[in-house]
Design a protein around this motif. Structure first.
Motif, mmCIF file in Angstrom:
data_model
loop_
_atom_site.group_PDB
_atom_site.id
_atom_site.type_symbol
_atom_site.label_atom_id
_atom_site.label_comp_id
_atom_site.label_asym_id
_atom_site.label_seq_id
_atom_site.Cartn_x
_atom_site.Cartn_y
_atom_site.Cartn_z
ATOM 1 N N GLY A 3 0.808 -1.218 0.000
ATOM 2 C CA GLY A 3 0.000 0.000 0.000
ATOM 3 C C GLY A 3 0.837 1.263 0.000
ATOM 4 N N LYS A 4 1.933 1.253 0.774
ATOM 5 C CA LYS A 4 2.775 2.447 0.860
ATOM 6 C C LYS A 4 3.467 2.729 -0.478
ATOM 7 N N ILE A 5 4.031 1.688 -1.102
ATOM 8 C CA ILE A 5 4.701 1.899 -2.389
ATOM 9 C C ILE A 5 3.688 2.315 -3.447
ATOM 10 N N TYR A 6 2.539 1.661 -3.455
ATOM 11 C CA TYR A 6 1.526 1.959 -4.470
ATOM 12 C C TYR A 6 1.009 3.385 -4.323
ATOM 13 N N ALA A 7 0.862 3.851 -3.095
ATOM 14 C CA ALA A 7 0.344 5.202 -2.864
ATOM 15 C C ALA A 7 1.409 6.273 -3.098
ATOM 16 N N LYS A 8 2.588 6.073 -2.534
ATOM 17 C CA LYS A 8 3.598 7.133 -2.548
ATOM 18 C C LYS A 8 4.494 7.090 -3.779
ATOM 19 N N HIS A 9 4.871 5.890 -4.199
ATOM 20 C CA HIS A 9 5.788 5.765 -5.335
ATOM 21 C C HIS A 9 5.037 5.739 -6.665
ATOM 22 N N CYS A 10 3.900 5.012 -6.696
ATOM 23 C CA CYS A 10 3.137 4.868 -7.940
ATOM 24 C C CYS A 10 2.057 5.929 -8.105
ATOM 25 N N LYS A 11 1.821 6.733 -7.060
ATOM 26 C CA LYS A 11 0.761 7.750 -7.103
ATOM 27 C C LYS A 11 -0.602 7.124 -7.395
ATOM 28 N N MET A 12 -0.823 5.931 -6.797
ATOM 29 C CA MET A 12 -2.094 5.205 -6.924
ATOM 30 C C MET A 12 -2.431 4.845 -8.365
ATOM 31 N N HIS A 13 -1.401 4.548 -9.143
ATOM 32 C CA HIS A 13 -1.627 4.179 -10.535
ATOM 33 C C HIS A 13 -0.561 3.173 -10.950
ATOM 34 N N THR A 14 -0.952 2.217 -11.797
ATOM 35 C CA THR A 14 -0.008 1.173 -12.173
ATOM 36 C C THR A 14 0.866 1.575 -13.353
ATOM 37 N N ASP A 15 2.089 1.095 -13.332
ATOM 38 C CA ASP A 15 2.927 1.057 -14.525
ATOM 39 C C ASP A 15 3.778 -0.190 -14.400
ATOM 40 N N LEU A 16 4.069 -0.821 -15.525
ATOM 41 C CA LEU A 16 4.682 -2.142 -15.484
ATOM 42 C C LEU A 16 6.053 -2.149 -14.826
ATOM 43 N N SER A 17 6.848 -1.110 -15.056
ATOM 44 C CA SER A 17 8.192 -1.101 -14.488
ATOM 45 C C SER A 17 8.143 -1.073 -12.960
ATOM 46 N N GLY A 53 1.883 -7.569 -9.205
ATOM 47 C CA GLY A 53 1.893 -7.015 -7.862
ATOM 48 C C GLY A 53 2.336 -8.022 -6.821
ATOM 49 N N GLY A 54 2.624 -9.243 -7.259
ATOM 50 C CA GLY A 54 3.107 -10.255 -6.338
ATOM 51 C C GLY A 54 2.100 -11.358 -6.085
ATOM 52 N N ILE A 55 2.434 -12.210 -5.143
ATOM 53 C CA ILE A 55 1.638 -13.412 -4.883
ATOM 54 C C ILE A 55 0.280 -13.077 -4.288
ATOM 55 N N LEU A 56 0.231 -12.227 -3.285
ATOM 56 C CA LEU A 56 -1.048 -11.916 -2.643
ATOM 57 C C LEU A 56 -1.972 -11.177 -3.598
ATOM 58 N N GLU A 57 -1.440 -10.249 -4.371
ATOM 59 C CA GLU A 57 -2.279 -9.528 -5.334
ATOM 60 C C GLU A 57 -2.828 -10.486 -6.384
ATOM 61 N N ALA A 58 -2.011 -11.427 -6.817
ATOM 62 C CA ALA A 58 -2.477 -12.421 -7.786
ATOM 63 C C ALA A 58 -3.557 -13.305 -7.186
ATOM 64 N N LYS A 59 -3.407 -13.666 -5.923
ATOM 65 C CA LYS A 59 -4.426 -14.483 -5.260
ATOM 66 C C LYS A 59 -5.748 -13.718 -5.169
ATOM 67 N N LYS A 60 -5.680 -12.428 -4.888
ATOM 68 C CA LYS A 60 -6.899 -11.607 -4.840
ATOM 69 C C LYS A 60 -7.580 -11.567 -6.209
ATOM 70 N N ILE A 61 -6.791 -11.390 -7.264
ATOM 71 C CA ILE A 61 -7.358 -11.346 -8.614
ATOM 72 C C ILE A 61 -7.972 -12.691 -8.971
ATOM 73 N N ALA A 62 -7.285 -13.765 -8.625
ATOM 74 C CA ALA A 62 -7.820 -15.102 -8.895
ATOM 75 C C ALA A 62 -9.144 -15.307 -8.169
ATOM 76 N N SER A 63 -9.259 -14.791 -6.955
ATOM 77 C CA SER A 63 -10.512 -14.904 -6.207
ATOM 78 C C SER A 63 -11.618 -14.074 -6.845
ATOM 79 N N MET A 64 -11.277 -12.894 -7.359
ATOM 80 C CA MET A 64 -12.250 -12.099 -8.103
ATOM 81 C C MET A 64 -12.762 -12.886 -9.305
#
Length: 395
Positions: A75-89, A290-301
């Motif tokens: 959450g911290k990296i996604y909010a502060k580093h990514c500005k709440m938006h995805t980019d592949l790098s 986004g990693g293992i937990l994010e993938a598990k969340k998407i799989a559950s969706m």
């Protein structure tokens, strides 16, 4: 327990593009001397630049944190580093660190990661392989333009135990930098190719059409109409990933299931794909999503929408090991992408102390804690590169 050290290893173990020429591995170590491995993909930068990026994120967000703080750190990296938006790098960096944290968590608790995410539901992981030339002398895109050779190789894979094979019959796909209408010549060659493979492998082997987002909707529909009579398991990324309504147009025009997602990151990008019913099979790449937990969340969706997931693989052994952990605990898992038997042909045996357990088309998940693999760090160090030494952009 705190993370106190980060090491980054950009390595080159081979010359052909079977899973990428270069792998980007990282290692986290805690103050209790427990280490975990991660892997970064979707890197568009030279190794030196990527190293500085990895260490910048590590110093600002990783070092000093508990490896158990997956949600907090993400959450911290996604909010502060990514500005709440995805980019592949950036998502590649997040994913690499997150996977390494899970490796540590598993080792600290004495459990394989899948046991920490709900437990094993798939004791055998079905795999498929891209078609690769046997002697590894022909680049894959060139090989896929050779129908007779592809059919022969597909039969050899079936004899090895594979129940599914994949290729991009519309190759080469890197010659154009914009979506396009396929030529009549390429359509006819693709049909000859898939017809020959179907004849060679018989009715009990799935054929996967692995295109790479290179077509307009109209072009993709023409491809699908040519190939659907051969009953492919899916038609992959027929259009670029950004425009879901365009993809839906393709899906509604063919009986072939549509798969996409390998270039999407986080649950936020997958949610509208589900809502708009734009595809049938969702591809996840753990080292980019986004990693293992994010993938598990998407799989559950996806499970809630009664759709299946398949894990996209294009990298090294750490990413593959993480994907097996996810595959094992997802009820809606379909099939795992592999590079043949994940051994010498892909170069994995050069850095792994023990190979993946591949048996007649299936991977048997490890019962060892964490990601279930052990890497030879001394050998890894011997493959470290400071820059790219060739023009192969399939990194």
């Amino acid at each position: 327990m705190k993370i106190v050290d980060v090491k980054f290893y950009p390595i080159k173990v081979r010359n052909n593009a079977k899973g990428g020429v270069y792998w980007f591995l990282l290692k986290l170590t805690t103050d209790s001397n427990v280490s975990g491995w991660g892997e970064v993909i979707w890197n568009a930068y030279d190794p030196g630049t990527l190293r500085r990026m990895v260490m910048d994120v590590a110093e600002n967000y990783i070092i000093g944190e508990s490896p158990f703080a997956i949600e907090k750190v993400f959450g911290k990296i996604y909010a502060k580093h990514c500005k709440m938006h995805t980019d592949l790098s950036t998502m590649g960096l997040i994913s690499g660190f997150e996977i390494a944290c899970w490796d540590i968590i598993g080792k600290e608790t004495g459990q394989p990661v899948y046991n920490l995410l709900g437990g094993m539901v798939n004791e055998r992981i079905r795999t498929y392989t891209y078609l690769y030339e046997k002697e590894d002398k022909i680049f894959c895109e060139d090989f896929w333009t050779m129908p007779e050779a592809c059919a022969k190789r597909a039969r050899e894979y079936v004899d090895m135990g594979f129940t599914a094979v994949k290729l991009d019959p519309m190759a080469p796909y890197l010659d154009s930098y914009a979506v396009h209408m396929p030529s009549r010549e390429s359509l006819l060659r693709a049909e000859r190719n898939i017809a020959g493979i179907r004849e060679a492998v018989g009715e009990n082997c799935d054929i996967i059409i692995g295109t790479h987002g290179q077509f307009t909707a109209a072009g993709a529909i023409r491809v699908a109409k040519c190939l659907e009579k051969y009953d492919p398991l899916w038609f992959e990324e027929p259009t670029p990933p950004e425009n879901f309504p365009v993809l839906k147009k393709v899906s509604e025009a063919t009986t072939i299931p549509i798969a996409t997602g390998e270039r999407l990151s986080t649950k936020y990008e997958f949610a509208p794909l589900l809502e708009q019913k734009s595809c049938d099979i969702f591809q996840l790449d753990l080292a980019g999503v986004g990693g293992i937990l994010e993938a598990k969340k998407i799989a559950s969706m996806c499970e809630a929408w009664h759709t299946q997931v398949t894990t996209h693989f294009w990298a090294g052994p750490v990413n593959f090991a993480a994907q097996i952990q996810l595959d094992a605990c997802c009820p809606n898992f379909l099939i795992q992408e592999a590079i043949e038997t994940m051994g010498s042909f892909g170069g994995f045996d050069r850095v792994m102390k023990k190979p993946f357990d591949w048996q007649e088309g299936y991977i048997i998940p490890s019962k060892e804690p964490g990601l279930g693999i052990e890497l030879d760090e001394e050998k890894i160090q011997s493959y470290v590169v400071e820059d790219y030494d060739d023009q192969n952009i399939l990194i």
